[in-house]
Design an enzyme around this catalytic site. Structure first.
Site, PDB file in Angstrom:
ATOM      1  N   HIS A 213       0.830  -1.208   0.000  1.00 45.36           N
ATOM      2  CA  HIS A 213       0.000   0.000   0.000  1.00 45.36           C
ATOM      3  C   HIS A 213       0.864   1.258   0.000  1.00 45.36           C
ATOM      4  O   HIS A 213       2.094   1.212   0.125  1.00 45.36           O
ATOM      5  CB  HIS A 213      -0.960   0.001   1.197  1.00 45.36           C
ATOM      6  N   CYS A 229       3.487  -5.127   6.345  1.00 41.76           N
ATOM      7  CA  CYS A 229       3.085  -4.728   5.000  1.00 41.76           C
ATOM      8  C   CYS A 229       4.260  -4.102   4.251  1.00 41.76           C
ATOM      9  O   CYS A 229       5.286  -3.757   4.838  1.00 41.76           O
ATOM     10  CB  CYS A 229       1.934  -3.729   5.069  1.00 41.76           C
TER      11      CYS A 229
END
Length: 254
Positions: A213, A229
């Site tokens: 992201h 992440c």
């Protein structure tokens, strides 16, 4: 004279010598022998690996599906038509099992724990689609590389998980693509969810899923600071979002 008269009578009886006569009917054609009944086609059931480094496959379970440990064996997981985020259910396809051009079963990647889980789903449950993109991540170099059709498209530096909350290595696939309500928030303009979970944050919402992201902390790019992440600069994430459709393989190396 008597002989001539007798010959005339014979000719008259047979029609020979008269001006009009009827042709003899053609001899009947022999009837063809009945065809032998066709033998049923023999189909050999076999398992075939699907995909290459430049071509992968994803299955869309538009009506949901059930994953089994072996074809028709123990149930591993059940999936509805959409996941908890309202995103359609996609499964990365690794192999098919069937014969005579019919896939009875598909071996698929599952977006569940443990990481790297696989199972078998019925062929009738999936609509297959080809995928030509691939994402490779090198954690030691903190580098993400996008390939398309086997060719390198671009590479970018990423932020990775910290020592306490590492990014899991392994082979995964893009299983959802989400657009945050706030593009200026911690996920930036988008989040590309992959079928991996944090190896330590098991108590997080939805089990601690991992995603690629954007970020509102651009200084973090290139550092090991995330909860597992992979963070990209927002402009790069937007570029990746356009190519990394559901089903795109994601390989994370140490």
């Amino acid at each position: 004279m008597k002989r001539l008269l007798a010959l005339a009578l014979v000719l008259a009886a047979t029609g020979c010598g008269s001006e009009t006569h009827r042709a003899a009917p053609p001899a009947p054609k022999p009837k063809p022998a009945p065809a032998a009944p066709e033998r049923p086609r023999q189909c050999t059931v076999a398992t075939r690996t699907l995909g290459t480094p430049s071509l992968a496959y994803v299955g869309h379970a538009a009506r949901g599906t059930i994953a089994y440990a072996t074809p028709g064996g123990r149930v591993v997981a059940r999936f509805g038509a959409e996941n908890v985020n309202g995103y359609p259910t996609f499964l990365g396809v690794l192999a098919e099992r069937g014969g005579c051009g019919v896939a009875r079963w598909y071996r698929v990647q599952l977006p569940i724990r443990p990481n790297g889980a696989t199972g078998w789903v019925r062929g009738a449950d999936l609509d297959l689609e080809p995928i030509r993109a691939r994402i490779e991540v090198d954690l030691s170099r903190r580098l993400l590389i996008l390939f398309r059709g086997g060719r390198r498209v671009f590479s970018a530096t990423v932020a990775i998980g910290s020592a306490a909350t590492p990014t899991p290595i392994g082979r995964y696939y893009v299983n959802q693509r989400l657009v945050p309500d706030d593009p200026g928030g911690p996920f930036g303009p988008g989040a590309i969810g992959i079928s991996a979970f944090s190896p330590v944050l098991t108590g997080w919402a939805q089990g601690g899923p991992v995603a690629i992201h954007g970020t509102n902390e651009p200084w973090s790019i290139g550092h090991a600071v995330s909860n597992g992440c992979l963070r990209l600069p927002n402009a790069t994430l937007t570029r990746l979002f356009q190519v990394a459709v559901a089903g795109t393989p994601v390989v994370i190396h140490p």
